[in-house]
Design an enzyme around this catalytic site. Sequence first.
Site, short mmCIF file in Angstrom:
data_model
loop_
_atom_site.label_atom_id
_atom_site.label_comp_id
_atom_site.label_asym_id
_atom_site.label_seq_id
_atom_site.Cartn_x
_atom_site.Cartn_y
_atom_site.Cartn_z
N THR A 141 3.70 30.35 -31.17
CA THR A 141 3.93 29.53 -32.35
C THR A 141 4.39 30.36 -33.57
OG1 THR A 141 2.13 28.08 -31.61
CG2 THR A 141 3.10 27.62 -33.75
N ARG A 162 1.11 10.66 -32.21
CA ARG A 162 2.25 10.79 -33.10
C ARG A 162 2.42 9.55 -33.97
NH1 ARG A 162 5.43 15.06 -31.57
NH2 ARG A 162 4.97 15.94 -29.52
N ARG A 196 10.03 28.96 -20.83
CA ARG A 196 9.19 27.78 -21.09
C ARG A 196 10.07 26.55 -21.14
NH1 ARG A 196 7.80 25.40 -26.35
NH2 ARG A 196 6.07 23.93 -26.12
N LYS A 216 -3.89 25.77 -22.78
CA LYS A 216 -3.48 25.97 -24.17
C LYS A 216 -4.71 25.76 -25.07
CE LYS A 216 0.48 24.24 -25.47
NZ LYS A 216 1.58 23.25 -25.67
#
Length: 504
Positions: free
Chosen positions: A300, A84, A43, A242
Amino acid sequence: MPIHTPTAAPDRRGAKILATLGPASSSREVIAQLVDAGLDAVRLNFSHGDHDTLAAIIARARAAQAASGRPLALLGDLQGPKIRIGVLPAPILLHAGWTVRIRPQGASAPGAPAPGAPVDGLLPLETDYAGLAAHVQAGQRVYLKDGLIDLEVTQVEPDGPDAHVDAVVRNGGMLTSRAGMNIPGVRLDLPALSDKDLADLRFAVEQGLDYLALSFVHDAADLRAARSALDALGSDMHVIAKIETAFALERLPEIMQAADGVMVARGDLGVEIGAENVPIWQRRIIDAAAEALVPCIVATQMLESMVSNARPTRAEASDVANAVWDGTDAVMLSAETAVGDYPVQAVAMMDRIIRRAEEGGDAQRVARAGGDWSRDASRSVSWAVRAVVEQNADVRAVIAFTISGYTGRLIAQDRMRVPVIVLAPARAVEQRAALLWGVRPVHCPPPADLDAMLRTVDAIARAELGCEDGAQVVVVGGVPLNMGKPTNFLQLHAVGEARHAAGD
């Protein structure tokens, strides 16, 4: 309905290992060690690193693939519409009861306190999402740093040059620059692909990556946008959705139909729906992927403690094993290999946990039966393959010829008890197959006819499995050969028969 409990053979592993490469694992030497430890796929996190740095890592990964003789699937993970906090002068510890005022970046009034500097009990912060004040209301929860910091909105000023959101800290913690922000239940007014994502997508195509992961997917339209961008560049790269928003869970069937694979991205998903709901949805997503015949990755914090420790916790080992028993195609390492102190040990540990989990037939996730045979003739062939394997105890392997990789994907979902070798003429197909459960991909030029195909089968069975004459393998593919026909050919073949028939 389950009909049998497949168990991986002692010398092979069914579930695959996907690992994120980063500063701790991007050298030629470490990548080679990761491959030796059991790495199946790489990844590349496009949220970090420039294209020159990523291109160098890709080149080293392909070199490790060539040196090992084992194909690696390379996955580029787009940043997506992640919002963010802005840049802080230094990390700051937020305490419960503090009030923060969040403004869009660059919108602070002249002379206003700098972000990150508390003044009279009020901490000014900035966000890269200009529409924040228009999408939240008093009482709403906002989470920072994957849910570690919990804010409750107390006041909103949505309009004018002083648009801002005030929130009280309910659960504090250390806040750092560019920390992620989650607002559960709010669909952000952002495109599925940002300008950065489109630039990264073009880079992924130029570099010949095998998979593209699309972050924060909400529905099938997001996937179609990515596919359209790839089509415009002449790429057939496979797109992974995802699953990390509540919106995606509501639209899971349409996403499964539009995606080439899915990832259970448990970090943001846990913030969205609550950690207690993640295990339930993990299994549901894996089941939905199996029904749709697409691979599933569970990701995760699988071995998170190995970022700084040489061994995982017992709970983490159980987490990996449970993902295997749920039926995932692959499990993923993130910070453990990207920035951790023990990247090679993390891959080796994950390899051992998977193998041990797959040793017990009473624990391995059962294969599925049922469905509409008339709807998909090729799928009925894959069930026939499994029936032949189960009815003939001496079968050593399934050997599948494929042009597109679809045959390998079909058989992978049936969780055979024997190795599945997928022979592909295209390198891209071979590399993509490295992510499929139980599949051993091998590059193979297309055979000219059925006799040549069976001679190829004999050579592969000897080279890859150590088979001797008389060993039984199941051969499957589409005929006429090399025309991309659906899977419609099956033969129980004895190694050496093709040679003897030809008079060799």
